[in-house]
Scaffold this active site. Structure first.
Site, PDB file in Angstrom:
ATOM      1  N   ASP A 224     -10.572  -3.570  -4.061  1.00 11.21           N
ATOM      2  CA  ASP A 224      -9.635  -2.565  -3.576  1.00 11.21           C
ATOM      3  C   ASP A 224      -9.719  -1.327  -4.466  1.00 11.21           C
ATOM      4  O   ASP A 224      -9.591  -1.434  -5.688  1.00 11.21           O
ATOM      5  CB  ASP A 224      -8.215  -3.152  -3.616  1.00 11.21           C
TER       6      ASP A 224
ATOM      7  N   SER B  96       0.825  -1.189   0.000  1.00 12.55           N
ATOM      8  CA  SER B  96       0.000   0.000   0.000  1.00 12.55           C
ATOM      9  C   SER B  96       0.868   1.252   0.000  1.00 12.55           C
ATOM     10  O   SER B  96       1.607   1.488  -0.940  1.00 12.55           O
ATOM     11  CB  SER B  96      -0.964  -0.046   1.187  1.00 12.55           C
TER      12      SER B  96
ATOM     13  N   HIS C 211      -8.066  -5.244  -0.060  1.00  8.70           N
ATOM     14  CA  HIS C 211      -6.860  -4.562   0.377  1.00  8.70           C
ATOM     15  C   HIS C 211      -6.470  -5.125   1.745  1.00  8.70           C
ATOM     16  O   HIS C 211      -7.333  -5.436   2.559  1.00  8.70           O
ATOM     17  CB  HIS C 211      -7.155  -3.064   0.491  1.00  8.70           C
TER      18      HIS C 211
END
Length: 385
Positions: free
Chosen positions: A327, A233, A357
């Site tokens: 996501d 991320s 995610h």
């Protein structure tokens, strides 16, 4: 990863006991300390009996049907999301302050609870940890496969949390798993976070930690000529940015970069952002919240260190890009992979469609996570021979 907060280990003693987790720590520099500020780094080890290969997974099942925002979500993934919902309060995180989100239950707490319910031991206990200070305020936790002889390759790893929340403990499973599966030392970086430290602090810290590893690898049995980067991320964004900074500053570039559902753009109206306005644990408004607290102004969003999809990607190291189907960052991850290929960078792209995610690092529960961990590890091993 973006939606994790500080892991409040002291608040979950039942989970610790149920999982047989050990905090084998003291205050010297060759082992971890359990008395540090939990907002920064509190617990070193998560011991268990699952073998490095992962063993046989339990049949984890959710208690409710799939939600409207993810009708095809994998059952194991849904079980973790359900537990996160049950642990969290009614207020969505984008309506809270950074201090409040840091104290809130994270995906790691939910994962631990699911593991306790199904008596799943924490994997990869056979990894040693120690901490070093790369610079004042910049800590690196080193994960070394127990008994390994070196010098070993090194993977500099950057955790997620939108540059605002989460810490080394939140992402311990990912770093520990990569060390076990690659046979490399994983150097997990505790970069400074916003809003206390705005852009580009996390990026500069990340590059400083990478340079520290290059200069000091020999002191911890690492090989400075075999160094890669990886991140999830916000950490995926940082890993790519470090590769760009090394290229531009004439520093040894990483041998490989593993970018796991990376933040790769500043456009909150991509197809996946539009599709996943209500997804969990990350959704459109929560991503806007991260940008609000990390960036000094919207102009920072156009920096090539943030807006990777519009950056110069030529002469970067080979890349592996891993995306989750549920996501808001899915579209920009795919665009980044395509743009890397167009720039002549050897790139492997893999989409795992039925997970959210933050799924990476959940290999003890989620089968797709184990597959993604194996892919990342195999790509790193190939590059770090």
């Amino acid at each position: 990863m973006l939606t994790c907060s500080t892991l409040q280990w002291r608040q979950v003693p039942a989970l610790l006991a149920g999982l047989g987790l050990l905090a084998a720590c003291n205050s010297n520099q060759t082992t971890e300390t359990a008395t540090t500020n939990p907002a920064n780094d509190s617990v070193a080890t998560a011991a268990g009996t699952m073998p490095a290969g992962g063993g046989t997974m339990a049949a984890v099942k959710p208690t409710s049907p799939p939600p409207a925002w993810a009708p095809n979500i994998a059952p194991e993934m849904l079980a973790v999301i359900e537990k996160l919902d049950s642990l969290s309060g009614p207020t969505p995180p984008d309506k809270l302050t950074p201090a409040e989100v840091r104290k809130a239950p994270s995906f790691k707490d939910a994962l631990m609870a699911v593991m306790q319910k199904y008596n799943i031991p924490a994997p990869y206990a056979d990894v040693d940890t120690m901490s070093k200070m790369a610079a004042p305020g910049l800590k690196v936790r080193l994960y070394t496969p127990a008994g390994a002889t070196g010098p070993l390759p090194v993977v500099v790893y950057y955790h997620g949390g939108g540059w605002v929340i989460a810490n080394l403990d939140t992402y311990d499973a990912s770093a520990r798993g990569l060390a076990a599966k690659t046979g490399a030392i994983v150097a997990s970086v505790a970069y400074r976070q916003a809003p206390e430290h705005k852009f580009p602090t996390a990026h500069n810290d990340s590059f400083a930690a990478y340079q520290w590893v290059l200069k000091n690898a020999g002191s911890f049995n690492g090989d400075p000529k075999r160094v890669a980067v990886a991140g999830e991320s916000a950490g995926g964004n940082l890993a790519a940015a470090v590769s760009m900074m090394a290229r531009d500053k004439g520093v040894q570039v990483p041998k490989h970069q593993v970018l796991i559902f990376p933040i790769a753009g500043y456009d909150l109206n991509t197809p996946s952002y539009q599709e996943h306005t209500k997804s969990k644990p990350l959704y459109k408004d929560f991503m806007a919240w991260f940008f609000k607290y990390y960036l000094r102004s919207p102009a920072d969003g156009k920096s090539p260190l943030i807006d990777l999809v519009h950056a110069n990607l030529k002469n970067l190291p080979p890349a592996t890009v891993i995306s989750a189907g549920i996501d808001p960052l899915m579209s920009e991850g795919k665009t980044l992979a395509d743009n890397l290929k167009a720039a002549g960078v050897p790139t492997t792209y893999q989409l795992y469609p039925n997970v959210t995610h933050e799924f990476f690092g959940m290999g003890a529960v989620v089968p797709q996570a184990r597959e993604a961990e194996d892919l990342a590890a195999n790509e790193l091993k190939r590059a770090l021979k």
